[in-house]
Design a protein around this motif. Structure first.
Motif, PDB file in Angstrom:
ATOM      1  N   ALA A 130      -4.016   3.353  -8.682  1.00 41.36           N
ATOM      2  CA  ALA A 130      -2.898   2.413  -8.740  1.00 41.36           C
ATOM      3  C   ALA A 130      -1.728   2.887  -7.904  1.00 41.36           C
ATOM      4  CB  ALA A 130      -2.474   2.218 -10.196  1.00 41.36           C
ATOM      5  N   GLY A 131      -1.531   4.196  -7.810  1.00 45.64           N
ATOM      6  CA  GLY A 131      -0.432   4.726  -7.009  1.00 45.64           C
ATOM      7  C   GLY A 131      -0.727   4.776  -5.523  1.00 45.64           C
ATOM      8  N   SER A 132      -1.937   4.410  -5.139  1.00 42.39           N
ATOM      9  CA  SER A 132      -2.331   4.463  -3.728  1.00 42.39           C
ATOM     10  C   SER A 132      -2.217   3.117  -3.024  1.00 42.39           C
ATOM     11  CB  SER A 132      -3.774   4.973  -3.599  1.00 42.39           C
ATOM     12  OG  SER A 132      -3.920   6.248  -4.187  1.00 42.39           O
ATOM     13  N   TYR A 133      -2.063   2.034  -3.786  1.00 39.47           N
ATOM     14  CA  TYR A 133      -1.988   0.694  -3.208  1.00 39.47           C
ATOM     15  C   TYR A 133      -0.825  -0.069  -3.835  1.00 39.47           C
ATOM     16  CZ  TYR A 133      -6.839   1.617  -1.785  1.00 39.47           C
ATOM     17  OH  TYR A 133      -7.978   2.155  -1.252  1.00 39.47           O
ATOM     18  N   PRO A 134      -0.191  -0.969  -3.079  1.00 39.47           N
ATOM     19  CA  PRO A 134       0.784  -1.864  -3.695  1.00 39.47           C
ATOM     20  C   PRO A 134       0.069  -2.969  -4.465  1.00 39.47           C
ATOM     21  CG  PRO A 134       0.559  -2.380  -1.379  1.00 39.47           C
ATOM     22  CD  PRO A 134      -0.282  -1.144  -1.620  1.00 39.47           C
ATOM     23  N   TYR A 135       0.757  -3.555  -5.429  1.00 39.24           N
ATOM     24  CA  TYR A 135       0.158  -4.648  -6.197  1.00 39.24           C
ATOM     25  C   TYR A 135      -0.100  -5.846  -5.286  1.00 39.24           C
ATOM     26  CZ  TYR A 135      -0.411  -8.209  -9.824  1.00 39.24           C
ATOM     27  OH  TYR A 135      -0.905  -9.224 -10.620  1.00 39.24           O
ATOM     28  N   ASP A 136       0.876  -6.167  -4.432  1.00 41.94           N
ATOM     29  CA  ASP A 136       0.727  -7.271  -3.481  1.00 41.94           C
ATOM     30  C   ASP A 136       1.539  -6.974  -2.233  1.00 41.94           C
ATOM     31  OD1 ASP A 136       3.416  -7.852  -4.128  1.00 41.94           O
ATOM     32  OD2 ASP A 136       2.762  -9.100  -5.797  1.00 41.94           O
ATOM     33  N   ASN A 137       1.631  -7.938  -1.348  1.00 39.97           N
ATOM     34  CA  ASN A 137       2.281  -7.732  -0.060  1.00 39.97           C
ATOM     35  C   ASN A 137       3.735  -8.187  -0.031  1.00 39.97           C
ATOM     36  OD1 ASN A 137       0.230  -6.542   1.475  1.00 39.97           O
ATOM     37  ND2 ASN A 137      -0.771  -8.509   1.785  1.00 39.97           N
ATOM     38  N   PHE A 138       4.311  -8.537  -1.162  1.00 40.46           N
ATOM     39  CA  PHE A 138       5.658  -9.092  -1.154  1.00 40.46           C
ATOM     40  C   PHE A 138       6.680  -8.130  -0.581  1.00 40.46           C
ATOM     41  CE2 PHE A 138       4.288 -11.883  -4.877  1.00 40.46           C
ATOM     42  CZ  PHE A 138       3.956 -12.902  -4.016  1.00 40.46           C
ATOM     43  N   ALA A 139       6.638  -6.899  -1.081  1.00 43.01           N
ATOM     44  CA  ALA A 139       7.657  -5.935  -0.653  1.00 43.01           C
ATOM     45  C   ALA A 139       7.139  -4.970   0.399  1.00 43.01           C
ATOM     46  CB  ALA A 139       8.170  -5.142  -1.862  1.00 43.01           C
ATOM     47  N   ASP A 140       5.846  -4.999   0.642  1.00 40.34           N
ATOM     48  CA  ASP A 140       5.252  -4.084   1.614  1.00 40.34           C
ATOM     49  C   ASP A 140       4.340  -4.893   2.524  1.00 40.34           C
ATOM     50  OD1 ASP A 140       4.418  -1.937   3.028  1.00 40.34           O
ATOM     51  OD2 ASP A 140       3.377  -0.923   1.397  1.00 40.34           O
ATOM     52  N   GLY A 141       4.947  -5.666   3.386  1.00 41.37           N
ATOM     53  CA  GLY A 141       4.202  -6.593   4.216  1.00 41.37           C
ATOM     54  C   GLY A 141       3.232  -5.935   5.161  1.00 41.37           C
ATOM     55  N   LYS A 142       3.416  -4.658   5.457  1.00 42.81           N
ATOM     56  CA  LYS A 142       2.536  -3.960   6.387  1.00 42.81           C
ATOM     57  C   LYS A 142       1.223  -3.537   5.741  1.00 42.81           C
ATOM     58  CE  LYS A 142       6.368  -2.118   9.168  1.00 42.81           C
ATOM     59  NZ  LYS A 142       6.999  -0.890   9.695  1.00 42.81           N
ATOM     60  N   SER A 143       1.164  -3.583   4.422  1.00 48.17           N
ATOM     61  CA  SER A 143      -0.047  -3.148   3.730  1.00 48.17           C
ATOM     62  C   SER A 143      -1.131  -4.212   3.861  1.00 48.17           C
ATOM     63  CB  SER A 143       0.246  -2.885   2.247  1.00 48.17           C
ATOM     64  OG  SER A 143       1.141  -1.808   2.102  1.00 48.17           O
TER      65      SER A 143
END
Length: 284
Positions: free
Chosen positions: A151-164
């Motif tokens: 869970a700490g290796s991925y964001p939940y979604d792309n809202f705040a981390d658009g580059k993911s």
């Protein structure tokens, strides 16, 4: 490092026949001689009885003699082995583990609730019996640790981390594969084979769920509005082009701007347009 060693135990039916012969011989000797010294033969009878055991399908018995590992019996049936062996039963069946929901922070710090569904079975009985203490608890604890790390290796979604490119929400296949690899690596020491590992539940924590829902709604509204505007611009452009090509009306810049404004209001508005009859000219 020792590994699992498969051994074959004697048939229990053959040793049961030997036991019955021993009991019959002891009884006949006591009756015919009435010598109480023959009672010493009860010791081998008791030892013979203690050596019997049963191995069910998809099960095994780990045999230990005075602290030394002798082997594992996986053959099913009614069997007999050295009565001094300590016999530990270890199931080889596939098992489901549905972990509790844990609250963790994703890669960008948002608290989320997550759990995992794990299908596993014992592959190496030696490691399961001797390399870890209580291998079932080991599976539970290490699975929870793997879920927290994932869970700490991925964001939940792309809202705040658009580059993911991969998120917990959208990249399920890759995330589940990474989860399975992580759990497999952790459970190898216990001789556990992971058949399947996947996320069973995923959601924002209650304290931020409402805010994130509004955020998702806002993003959806913006995306819908953008689509509506793009379509409206295309429709207005087509209308002006068609009117000009068919020479229905000649537009100067003011007329064109007025018509574009009116069409955009009609096409992009939330409510249906209310027609207004102009009794004069376009310039009145």
């Amino acid at each position: 490092m020792k590994k699992e060693k498969n051994i074959r135990a004697r048939s229990g039916y053959l040793m049961l026949f030997v036991l019955l012969l021993t009991i019959v011989g002891l009884a006949w000797g006591l009756v015919s001689t009435r010598d109480p010294k023959l009672l010493v033969l009860l010791i081998p009878v008791i030892l013979l009885i203690k050596g019997f055991f049963i191995v069910n399908p998809n099960s095994s018995k780990v045999l230990v003699l005075f602290g030394e590992y002798k082997g594992t019996v996986k053959k099913n049936g009614f069997l007999w082995a050295n009565p001094f062996y300590k016999k530990q039963r270890i199931s080889l069946r596939a098992r489901n583990f549905y972990s509790e929901k844990v609250k963790v922070n994703d890669k960008i710090g948002n608290p989320i609730l997550i759990n995992v569904i794990l299908v596993w079975k014992v592959h190496d009985t030696y490691k399961a019996a001797f390399d870890v203490d209580q291998y079932e608890d080991f599976v539970r604890i290490q699975t929870d640790a793997a879920v927290r790390k994932l869970a700490g290796s991925y964001p939940y979604d792309n809202f705040a981390d658009g580059k993911s490119e991969v998120t917990l929400l959208s990249g399920m296949d890759e995330v589940n594969e990474a989860l399975e690899n992580e759990i497999t690596e952790r459970l190898t020491i216990a001789g556990i084979e992971v058949t399947e590992a996947r996320i069973g539940y995923l959601a924002y924590a209650p304290e931020i769920a409402n805010a994130m829902l509004k955020r998702q709604q806002a993003v959806a509204i913006v995306a819908a509005r953008k689509k509506i505007v793009e379509g409206a611009v295309s429709m207005v452009e087509d209308a002006l082009t068609q009117l000009s090509e068919d020479k229905i009306i000649d537009f100067d810049e003011d007329k064109k701007a007025s018509m574009v404004s009116n069409l955009m209001v009609v096409l992009c508005g939330d409510k249906e347009a209310t027609p207004v009859i102009n009794a004069g000219t376009l310039h009145s």
